[in-house]
Design a protein around this motif. Structure first.
Motif, PDB file in Angstrom:
ATOM      1  N   PHE A 145      12.337 -65.804 -29.217  1.00 39.37           N
ATOM      2  CA  PHE A 145      11.136 -66.013 -30.026  1.00 39.37           C
ATOM      3  C   PHE A 145      10.573 -64.636 -30.319  1.00 39.37           C
ATOM      4  N   ASP A 146      10.732 -64.179 -31.555  1.00 35.87           N
ATOM      5  CA  ASP A 146      10.314 -62.831 -31.937  1.00 35.87           C
ATOM      6  C   ASP A 146       8.920 -62.916 -32.555  1.00 35.87           C
ATOM      7  N   ALA A 147       7.928 -62.387 -31.855  1.00 36.03           N
ATOM      8  CA  ALA A 147       6.524 -62.567 -32.218  1.00 36.03           C
ATOM      9  C   ALA A 147       5.992 -61.366 -32.995  1.00 36.03           C
ATOM     10  N   HIS A 148       5.376 -61.662 -34.142  1.00 39.40           N
ATOM     11  CA  HIS A 148       4.797 -60.647 -35.013  1.00 39.40           C
ATOM     12  C   HIS A 148       3.458 -61.134 -35.548  1.00 39.40           C
ATOM     13  N   SER A 149       2.680 -60.208 -36.078  1.00 44.42           N
ATOM     14  CA  SER A 149       1.457 -60.573 -36.800  1.00 44.42           C
ATOM     15  C   SER A 149       1.192 -59.512 -37.864  1.00 44.42           C
ATOM     16  N   ILE A 150       0.373 -59.880 -38.842  1.00 37.08           N
ATOM     17  CA  ILE A 150       0.118 -58.969 -39.951  1.00 37.08           C
ATOM     18  C   ILE A 150      -1.209 -59.345 -40.611  1.00 37.08           C
ATOM     19  N   ARG A 151      -1.848 -58.369 -41.242  1.00 37.52           N
ATOM     20  CA  ARG A 151      -3.053 -58.669 -42.004  1.00 37.52           C
ATOM     21  C   ARG A 151      -2.749 -59.741 -43.045  1.00 37.52           C
ATOM     22  N   SER A 152      -3.721 -60.543 -43.308  1.00 38.77           N
ATOM     23  CA  SER A 152      -3.519 -61.679 -44.207  1.00 38.77           C
ATOM     24  C   SER A 152      -3.422 -61.278 -45.674  1.00 38.77           C
ATOM     25  N   GLU A 153      -3.847 -60.052 -45.980  1.00 37.93           N
ATOM     26  CA  GLU A 153      -3.743 -59.564 -47.358  1.00 37.93           C
ATOM     27  C   GLU A 153      -3.169 -58.147 -47.330  1.00 37.93           C
ATOM     28  N   VAL A 154      -1.935 -58.022 -47.804  1.00 36.81           N
ATOM     29  CA  VAL A 154      -1.255 -56.724 -47.902  1.00 36.81           C
ATOM     30  C   VAL A 154      -0.548 -56.711 -49.255  1.00 36.81           C
ATOM     31  N   PRO A 155      -1.214 -56.258 -50.318  1.00 36.32           N
ATOM     32  CA  PRO A 155      -0.638 -56.329 -51.666  1.00 36.32           C
ATOM     33  C   PRO A 155       0.733 -55.675 -51.794  1.00 36.32           C
ATOM     34  N   ARG A 156       1.023 -54.707 -50.945  1.00 36.04           N
ATOM     35  CA  ARG A 156       2.330 -54.044 -51.017  1.00 36.04           C
ATOM     36  C   ARG A 156       3.466 -55.039 -50.782  1.00 36.04           C
ATOM     37  N   PHE A 157       3.244 -56.040 -49.949  1.00 37.11           N
ATOM     38  CA  PHE A 157       4.317 -56.943 -49.550  1.00 37.11           C
ATOM     39  C   PHE A 157       4.213 -58.347 -50.125  1.00 37.11           C
ATOM     40  N   PHE A 158       3.020 -58.799 -50.459  1.00 39.21           N
ATOM     41  CA  PHE A 158       2.870 -60.152 -50.988  1.00 39.21           C
ATOM     42  C   PHE A 158       1.554 -60.261 -51.732  1.00 39.21           C
ATOM     43  N   GLN A 159       1.509 -61.183 -52.670  1.00 40.47           N
ATOM     44  CA  GLN A 159       0.306 -61.402 -53.464  1.00 40.47           C
ATOM     45  C   GLN A 159      -0.618 -62.402 -52.767  1.00 40.47           C
ATOM     46  N   GLY A 160      -1.893 -62.206 -52.947  1.00 38.37           N
ATOM     47  CA  GLY A 160      -2.865 -63.155 -52.409  1.00 38.37           C
ATOM     48  C   GLY A 160      -2.928 -63.135 -50.900  1.00 38.37           C
ATOM     49  N   ARG A 161      -3.306 -64.268 -50.353  1.00 39.79           N
ATOM     50  CA  ARG A 161      -3.497 -64.400 -48.909  1.00 39.79           C
ATOM     51  C   ARG A 161      -2.274 -65.059 -48.286  1.00 39.79           C
ATOM     52  N   LEU A 162      -1.820 -64.498 -47.180  1.00 40.10           N
ATOM     53  CA  LEU A 162      -0.628 -64.979 -46.500  1.00 40.10           C
ATOM     54  C   LEU A 162      -0.896 -66.300 -45.778  1.00 40.10           C
ATOM     55  N   THR A 163       0.125 -67.138 -45.721  1.00 38.42           N
ATOM     56  CA  THR A 163       0.085 -68.345 -44.908  1.00 38.42           C
ATOM     57  C   THR A 163      -0.169 -67.972 -43.446  1.00 38.42           C
ATOM     58  N   VAL A 220      14.198 -67.290 -33.640  1.00 38.68           N
ATOM     59  CA  VAL A 220      13.198 -67.558 -34.682  1.00 38.68           C
ATOM     60  C   VAL A 220      12.164 -66.445 -34.642  1.00 38.68           C
ATOM     61  N   GLN A 221      11.642 -66.105 -35.788  1.00 37.49           N
ATOM     62  CA  GLN A 221      10.552 -65.139 -35.887  1.00 37.49           C
ATOM     63  C   GLN A 221       9.294 -65.863 -36.339  1.00 37.49           C
ATOM     64  N   LEU A 222       8.183 -65.533 -35.693  1.00 37.16           N
ATOM     65  CA  LEU A 222       6.893 -66.035 -36.148  1.00 37.16           C
ATOM     66  C   LEU A 222       6.035 -64.856 -36.568  1.00 37.16           C
ATOM     67  N   GLU A 223       5.706 -64.815 -37.855  1.00 38.22           N
ATOM     68  CA  GLU A 223       4.764 -63.842 -38.404  1.00 38.22           C
ATOM     69  C   GLU A 223       3.427 -64.570 -38.536  1.00 38.22           C
ATOM     70  N   LEU A 224       2.487 -64.185 -37.717  1.00 39.90           N
ATOM     71  CA  LEU A 224       1.202 -64.866 -37.638  1.00 39.90           C
ATOM     72  C   LEU A 224       0.143 -64.085 -38.403  1.00 39.90           C
ATOM     73  N   GLY A 225      -0.600 -64.763 -39.261  1.00 40.79           N
ATOM     74  CA  GLY A 225      -1.707 -64.108 -39.947  1.00 40.79           C
ATOM     75  C   GLY A 225      -2.760 -63.677 -38.932  1.00 40.79           C
ATOM     76  N   GLN A 226      -3.141 -62.410 -38.968  1.00 37.95           N
ATOM     77  CA  GLN A 226      -4.047 -61.901 -37.940  1.00 37.95           C
ATOM     78  C   GLN A 226      -5.430 -62.521 -38.008  1.00 37.95           C
ATOM     79  N   ARG A 227      -5.794 -63.074 -39.135  1.00 40.86           N
ATOM     80  CA  ARG A 227      -7.117 -63.687 -39.226  1.00 40.86           C
ATOM     81  C   ARG A 227      -7.249 -64.890 -38.303  1.00 40.86           C
TER      82      ARG A 227
END
Length: 272
Positions: A145-163, A220-227
Motif C-alpha cells: 500500500f503506497d501512501a501519498h498525498s498532494i495539495r488539492s489544486e496543483v495546476p501544473r499537474f491537473f485542472q481544477g480540484r483533485l478528487t 496499490v497507490q493512494l493519492e489522498l487530497g491533503q484537504r
C-alpha cells in the motif's frame, strides 16, 4: 544520516510512505534555494495519519529525506512517469509551482544524481523488495500500500480540484481486480469523500515496479487530497478534527486488504 525507517509487521501488508521526509543533507542544501528548503511539496503528516497501522500488524517503510533530494517514486533510469505529461525528475529541479530548487550552477550533475541513487534511492528499494518477497514467501501473498498525498489544486499537474481519494493500479496491472473492486466499494459507500480509480494518478514507479499479481505480490497507490486532513498552505498544519474523520476510512481500506489476504491464504491451503 538515517535515510528511511523500517518496521516489520505481522501481516502480509506493507505500508510505504516515500514522500513524507523533510530532511535535506547539508551537501545538497548548500546549493538549494529558500523555496527548496521549505519543502512545500512534502506528503505532510502521512506517518501521523497512518499511525494506527503498526497496531494492526502492518509493517511500514517511510523516507526521512525530502523528495527534493531524490524522488523514491521515480525510475532511476530517468524515464518519465506519465508520457506526454508534465513530470518532475528523479532529482527534481523545480517545485510543483515551478520555482527553482537550486541556485544557478548548483543543479546536480550526472555524477551527483548517481551518488544520490546509491545513497538514498537504492537502500529504500532494496528494503522494499526484500520485505515484499519475505511476506509473499511467508504468507503466500503480499500487498504493498503506497501512501501519498498532494495539495488539492496543483495546476501544473491537473485542472481544477483533485478528487479526495485517488486509487492507482496502473490501469489494473498491479493488483487483483477483486481486491481493487472491494477497495473502491468502500470508498463509494462513504457518501462524504469523492474517489476515482486510475484517474490522474495511476500509481508511480513503486506501484508499477513491485505490483506483480502473477507472482503473488499486489500493489496499490493512494493519492489522498491533503484537504481531507490538513491545511494546504504554510505552515501545513495537521487538523485533528479532519484527520479524525478520514482515518476510519483509511483503517477500513487496510482492513479490507487484510481480509482479502486471509482469504487468499485459506484458498492456498485448501488447494494444497
Amino acid at each position: 544520516m538515517e535515510t528511511f525507517r523500517f518496521q516489520p509487521g505481522e501481516t502480509p501488508i506493507l505500508l510505504s510512505i516515500p514522500h513524507v521526509g523533510t530532511a535535506i543533507p547539508p551537501d545538497a542544501a548548500a546549493g538549494m534555494t529558500e523555496a527548496a528548503l521549505a519543502t512545500p511539496d512534502t506528503d505532510w503528516h502521512l506517518d501521523r495519519l497512518y499511525h494506527f497501522a503498526p497496531a494492526l500488524g502492518i509493517g511500514f517503510l517511510k523516507a526521512t529525506c525530502s523528495r527534493y533530494v531524490i524522488d523514491l517514486n521515480r525510475d532511476p533510469a530517468g524515464a518519465a512517469l506519465y508520457a506526454g505529461a508534465d513530470n518532475t525528475e528523479l532529482c527534481p529541479l523545480t517545485t510543483f509551482d515551478r520555482k527553482p530548487l537550486y541556485r544557478p550552477g548548483h543543479e546536480p550533475d550526472a555524477a551527483e544524481v548517481q551518488r544520490r541513487i546509491d545513497t538514498y534511492w537504492r537502500p529504500y528499494h532494496e528494503t522494499l523488495q526484500r520485505e515484499l518477497q519475505a511476506l509473499r514467501d511467508r504468507f503466500g501473498v503480499a500487498v504493498l500500500f503506497d501512501a501519498h498525498s498532494i495539495r488539492s489544486e496543483v495546476p501544473r499537474f491537473f485542472q481544477g480540484r483533485l478528487t479526495d481519494f485517488n486509487l492507482g493500479t496502473a490501469d489494473g496491472a498491479t493488483a487483483a481486480p477483486k481486491l481493487v473492486g472491494r477497495l473502491m466499494n468502500v470508498l463509494a459507500a462513504t457518501g462524504t469523500y469523492s474517489s476515482v480509480l486510475n484517474g490522474r494518478f495511476k500509481g508511480g514507479y513503486i506501484t508499477r515496479a513491485y505490483g506483480k499479481p502473477e507472482d503473488g505480490i499486489h500493489a496499490v497507490q493512494l493519492e489522498l487530497g491533503q484537504r481531507t486532513y490538513m491545511e494546504e498552505a504554510p505552515p501545513f498544519r495537521y487538523r485533528d478534527e479532519l484527520a479524525g474523520d478520514v482515518r476510519p476510512l483509511l483503517e477500513r481500506l487496510l482492513g479490507v486488504i487484510a481480509e482479502w489476504t486471509r482469504e487468499q491464504a485459506r484458498a492456498a491451503r485448501v488447494a494444497v
